[in-house]
Design a protein around this motif. Structure first.
Motif, PDB file in Angstrom:
ATOM      1  N   TYR A  75       0.983  -1.097   0.159  1.00  0.00           N
ATOM      2  CA  TYR A  75       0.027  -0.107   0.091  1.00  0.00           C
ATOM      3  C   TYR A  75       0.835   1.262  -0.037  1.00  0.00           C
ATOM      4  O   TYR A  75       1.103   1.843   0.949  1.00  0.00           O
ATOM      5  N   ALA A  76       1.562   1.449  -1.017  1.00  0.00           N
ATOM      6  CA  ALA A  76       2.619   2.573  -1.233  1.00  0.00           C
ATOM      7  C   ALA A  76       3.110   2.465  -2.583  1.00  0.00           C
ATOM      8  O   ALA A  76       2.998   1.293  -3.479  1.00  0.00           O
ATOM      9  N   VAL A  77       3.641   3.709  -3.198  1.00  0.00           N
ATOM     10  CA  VAL A  77       4.456   3.429  -4.505  1.00  0.00           C
ATOM     11  C   VAL A  77       5.629   2.906  -4.306  1.00  0.00           C
ATOM     12  O   VAL A  77       6.346   2.266  -4.899  1.00  0.00           O
ATOM     13  N   GLY A  78       6.317   3.642  -3.153  1.00  0.00           N
ATOM     14  CA  GLY A  78       7.797   3.195  -2.942  1.00  0.00           C
ATOM     15  C   GLY A  78       7.788   1.544  -2.379  1.00  0.00           C
ATOM     16  O   GLY A  78       6.688   1.071  -1.743  1.00  0.00           O
ATOM     17  N   PHE A  79       8.659   0.832  -2.688  1.00  0.00           N
ATOM     18  CA  PHE A  79       8.698  -0.639  -2.242  1.00  0.00           C
ATOM     19  C   PHE A  79      10.010  -0.941  -1.453  1.00  0.00           C
ATOM     20  O   PHE A  79      10.304  -1.999  -1.668  1.00  0.00           O
ATOM     21  N   VAL A 100      -1.964   6.765  -8.619  1.00  0.00           N
ATOM     22  CA  VAL A 100      -2.937   7.772  -7.660  1.00  0.00           C
ATOM     23  C   VAL A 100      -2.600   8.513  -6.867  1.00  0.00           C
ATOM     24  O   VAL A 100      -3.204   9.310  -6.356  1.00  0.00           O
ATOM     25  N   LEU A 101      -1.395   8.363  -6.303  1.00  0.00           N
ATOM     26  CA  LEU A 101      -0.713   9.279  -5.233  1.00  0.00           C
ATOM     27  C   LEU A 101      -0.090  10.316  -5.681  1.00  0.00           C
ATOM     28  O   LEU A 101       0.718  11.396  -5.181  1.00  0.00           O
ATOM     29  N   THR A 102       0.247  10.515  -7.089  1.00  0.00           N
ATOM     30  CA  THR A 102       1.242  11.458  -7.820  1.00  0.00           C
ATOM     31  C   THR A 102       0.814  12.844  -7.370  1.00  0.00           C
ATOM     32  O   THR A 102       1.725  13.689  -6.733  1.00  0.00           O
ATOM     33  N   ALA A 239      10.427  12.268  -0.729  1.00  0.00           N
ATOM     34  CA  ALA A 239      10.670  10.793  -1.190  1.00  0.00           C
ATOM     35  C   ALA A 239      10.978  10.049  -0.159  1.00  0.00           C
ATOM     36  O   ALA A 239      10.138   9.336   0.308  1.00  0.00           O
ATOM     37  N   ARG A 240      12.272   9.727   0.226  1.00  0.00           N
ATOM     38  CA  ARG A 240      12.471   8.853   1.419  1.00  0.00           C
ATOM     39  C   ARG A 240      13.476   9.377   1.960  1.00  0.00           C
ATOM     40  O   ARG A 240      14.690  10.037   1.529  1.00  0.00           O
ATOM     41  N   GLY A 241      13.596   9.111   3.427  1.00  0.00           N
ATOM     42  CA  GLY A 241      14.606   9.890   4.151  1.00  0.00           C
ATOM     43  C   GLY A 241      15.811   9.716   4.088  1.00  0.00           C
ATOM     44  O   GLY A 241      17.044  10.642   3.738  1.00  0.00           O
ATOM     45  N   PRO A 286       4.987  14.494   9.268  1.00  0.00           N
ATOM     46  CA  PRO A 286       5.053  13.203   9.729  1.00  0.00           C
ATOM     47  C   PRO A 286       4.600  12.316   8.536  1.00  0.00           C
ATOM     48  O   PRO A 286       3.695  11.454   8.703  1.00  0.00           O
ATOM     49  N   HIS A 287       5.528  12.191   7.476  1.00  0.00           N
ATOM     50  CA  HIS A 287       5.154  11.388   6.236  1.00  0.00           C
ATOM     51  C   HIS A 287       3.743  11.370   5.870  1.00  0.00           C
ATOM     52  O   HIS A 287       2.943  10.274   5.848  1.00  0.00           O
ATOM     53  N   ILE A 288       3.224  12.459   5.424  1.00  0.00           N
ATOM     54  CA  ILE A 288       1.764  12.489   5.047  1.00  0.00           C
ATOM     55  C   ILE A 288       1.586  12.762   3.616  1.00  0.00           C
ATOM     56  O   ILE A 288       0.438  13.610   3.121  1.00  0.00           O
ATOM     57  N   ARG A 298      -8.087   5.235  -2.823  1.00  0.00           N
ATOM     58  CA  ARG A 298      -7.656   4.788  -4.240  1.00  0.00           C
ATOM     59  C   ARG A 298      -6.565   3.938  -4.254  1.00  0.00           C
ATOM     60  O   ARG A 298      -6.501   3.065  -4.935  1.00  0.00           O
ATOM     61  N   MET A 299      -5.671   4.132  -3.044  1.00  0.00           N
ATOM     62  CA  MET A 299      -4.149   3.603  -2.919  1.00  0.00           C
ATOM     63  C   MET A 299      -4.891   1.868  -2.508  1.00  0.00           C
ATOM     64  O   MET A 299      -4.213   1.086  -3.008  1.00  0.00           O
ATOM     65  N   GLY A 300      -5.685   1.836  -1.494  1.00  0.00           N
ATOM     66  CA  GLY A 300      -6.078   0.568  -1.233  1.00  0.00           C
ATOM     67  C   GLY A 300      -6.976  -0.060  -2.119  1.00  0.00           C
ATOM     68  O   GLY A 300      -6.664  -1.371  -2.231  1.00  0.00           O
TER      69      GLY A 300
HETATM   70  C1  GLV Z   1       4.661   6.712   0.432  1.00  0.00           C
HETATM   71  O1  GLV Z   1       5.476   7.036   0.711  1.00  0.00           O
HETATM   72  C2  GLV Z   1       4.745   5.680  -0.674  1.00  0.00           C
HETATM   73  O2  GLV Z   1       5.646   5.436  -1.214  1.00  0.00           O
HETATM   74  O3  GLV Z   1       3.317   5.661  -1.199  1.00  0.00           O
END
Ligand code: GLV
Ligand code: GLV
Length: 329
Positions: A75-79, A100-102, A239-241, A286-288, A298-300
């Protein structure tokens, strides 16, 4: 027999309904907190599919326990939380939620840019503390946005959406990415130029990161890079920390190598470098990035649809390891 799906976190109800309506036997981790490792290990066994979130580390140990799993839908674009190679070796399909989260993420990057440039959080705190005693010519002076230069690191879906919003502010774009994108350059109403990372850092007023986290991008922005930026420049990271060396960033903000930073992600989430907390020139979320009601639904639904497709014998639309499908079908 109904296929058994484990969902590692409470999700918007339409997501659970979609799986239940497709006749899966669904169990959801009931607490609104990161699933404890021991529970994840325990629940991974005997499931046909798992719907997980980005804070679940789907490593070799979890994959070993997931002896029956055919698909794990992130449930994320990053994996970067999933050992894709090990999953592929075990012929487990892995999917993500691109697209969907772009817009939501690009919007959040802009919110951070504007909040940092115009000191929104700092001035809000000042007012609420009862310190506002009248307009002042020198109060809360920030940075111009309109007509400045926007540096975009990574011109994928989110990077492009973020960059396009710069057009409304008359900004010229400098972008750094593996490939030049002439279609983007031609469609952008002002100048958009493909440059080296060094040139981008030296010339941009704002630098925003939109690359995935991979071994190549970890600490892509460290002391050397931060020192190349202009003293009035602002760094945005949604993006990512670990792409930014957080210790070096603290030094950059404390010693004014750069003017400010707007961050949504951290090197050791949910831990945040303690020296970031008191800094007035950092805006910290906080990562929102994808946190809007409709985006999270939509992600779900997208994750659920990948699971449904798999068990209906269709290739999951967002399959990250196509080798699994080619061998398996
Ligand atoms: C959020 O950080 C994602 O990768 O969907
Ligand atoms: C500011 O409030 C101004 O009127 O210049």
């Amino acid at each position: 027999m109904a296929k058994r799906i484990y969902v590692t976190r409470s999700l918007p109800q339409p997501v659970i309904d979609r799986l239940t309506d497709a006749n899966f036997d669904v169990e959801v981790y009931p607490e609104d907190q990161v699933i404890p490792r021991s529970v994840l290990l325990d629940k991974a066994g005997g499931r046909d599919g798992i719907l997980c979130i980005l804070t679940d580390f789907i490593d070799r140990e979890v994959l070993e326990r997931a002896d029956q799993a055919k698909i794990i839908a992130n449930y994320a674009v990053g994996f970067n939380n999933i050992d894709l190679e090990e999953a592929t070796r075990r012929r487990i399909a892995i999917t993500n939620t691109p697209g969907v989260l772009t817009d939501a993420t690009a919007d959040l990057a802009w919110s951070l840019l504007m909040a940092t440039a115009r000191r929104i959080v700092e001035s809000d705190n000042y007012l609420r503390a009862g310190k506002f005693e009248g307009w002042g010519p020198l109060h809360f002076l920030g940075q111009d946005i309109t007509g400045t230069t926007l540096g975009v690191i990574g011109l994928g879906r989110i990077g492009q959406a973020f960059a396009r919003r710069g057009a409304a502010f008359g900004m010229n774009i400098l972008y750094y990415s593996n490939r030049r994108n002439t279609e983007f350059e031609e469609s952008y109403p002002h100048t958009a130029e493909h440059v080296s990372l060094e040139e981008l850092l030296q010339k941009s007023d704002y630098v925003s990161i939109h690359v995935p986290m991979t071994p190549d991008t970890i600490h892509m922005i460290g002391e050397r890079e931060l020192r190349m930026m202009q003293p009035h420049a602002i760094l945005i990271n949604t993006a990512r920390g670990p792409i930014v060396d957080e210790e070096a960033l603290v030094q950059a903000l404390k010693n004014q190598w750069i003017w400010g930073a707007g961050l949504d992600v951290y090197e050791e989430e949910p831990k945040v470098h303690p020296e970031l907390i008191p800094l007035p020139n950092a805006v910290l979320c906080p990562h929102i990035g994808s946190a809007t009601t409709s985006t999270r639904t939509r992600m779900g639904l997208m994750a659920a649809d990948n699971i449904i497709a798999y068990f209906e014998g269709r290739r999951p639309p967002n399959l990250l390891n196509p080798e699994v499908w080619e061998q398996g079908s």
